[in-house]
Design an enzyme around this catalytic site. Structure first.
Site, PDB file in Angstrom:
ATOM      1  N   HIS A  44       0.836  -1.205   0.000  1.00 51.95           N
ATOM      2  CA  HIS A  44       0.000   0.000   0.000  1.00 51.95           C
ATOM      3  C   HIS A  44       0.871   1.255   0.000  1.00 51.95           C
ATOM      4  O   HIS A  44       1.535   1.561   0.988  1.00 51.95           O
ATOM      5  CB  HIS A  44      -0.942   0.011   1.203  1.00 51.95           C
ATOM      6  N   ASN A  84      -3.234   9.424 -11.498  1.00 51.59           N
ATOM      7  CA  ASN A  84      -3.894  10.566 -10.871  1.00 51.59           C
ATOM      8  C   ASN A  84      -3.462  10.659  -9.415  1.00 51.59           C
ATOM      9  O   ASN A  84      -3.498   9.663  -8.692  1.00 51.59           O
ATOM     10  CB  ASN A  84      -5.413  10.404 -10.959  1.00 51.59           C
ATOM     11  N   HIS A  95      -4.696   4.222  -3.461  1.00 53.48           N
ATOM     12  CA  HIS A  95      -3.611   3.221  -3.534  1.00 53.48           C
ATOM     13  C   HIS A  95      -2.950   3.472  -4.879  1.00 53.48           C
ATOM     14  O   HIS A  95      -3.640   3.444  -5.920  1.00 53.48           O
ATOM     15  CB  HIS A  95      -4.209   1.808  -3.443  1.00 53.48           C
ATOM     16  N   HIS A  97      -1.666   3.729  -8.365  1.00 53.53           N
ATOM     17  CA  HIS A  97      -1.970   2.920  -9.552  1.00 53.53           C
ATOM     18  C   HIS A  97      -1.680   3.716 -10.806  1.00 53.53           C
ATOM     19  O   HIS A  97      -1.785   4.941 -10.810  1.00 53.53           O
ATOM     20  CB  HIS A  97      -3.419   2.431  -9.538  1.00 53.53           C
TER      21      HIS A  97
END
Ligand code: 5GP
Ligand code: ZN
Length: 111
Positions: A44, A84, A95, A97
């Site tokens: 995470h 983003n 999280h 990505h």
């Protein structure tokens, strides 16, 4: 656990494109292009803002895997990789990505 931690742990099913010990690539549930894959570290990290010298090895590894993930997804004519970060960028899952987008001629604009 956050949504993508649950997906990484297999607690929530996903349509996987690639997986190894530290990263996972899976199809976005709401695709914005003919090919829309999300690539995440399994650990995470909340966003790009959470990258540190202590955790950046997984980000390096993720980037090293992008060419083969893109090829596996059939992106033979190019692709776009987007992450983003924060409210102004409309980050909706906290999280880290990367959106791997392609399968058509993408827009010239990115905003
Ligand atoms: P963000 O808006 O944070 O940049 O991107 C989050 C992405 O996660 C969105 O494109 C959204 O469609 C995708 N997403 C949200 N929930 C799920 C889910 O449960 N499964 C999958 N595969 N994608 C999801
Ligand atoms: Zn998480």
């Amino acid at each position: 656990m956050c949504l993508f931690c649950k997906i990484a742990a297999g607690e929530i099913p996903s349509n996987k494109v690639y997986e190894d010990e530290t990263i996972l690539a899976f199809r976005d549930i709401n695709p914005q292009a003919p090919v829309h894959v999300l690539v995440i570290p399994k650990i995470h990290i909340p966003s790009l803002d959470g990258i540190t010298p202590e955790n950046s090895a997984v980000v390096t590894h993720l980037f090293e895997c992008i060419p083969s993930i893109a090829k596996e997804a059939g992106l033979v004519n190019g692709y776009r990789l987007v992450s983003n970060c924060g409210p102004d960028a409309c980050q909706s899952v906290p999280h880290l990505h990367f959106h791997l987008l392609g399968g058509k001629q993408l827009s010239e604009t990115m905003n």
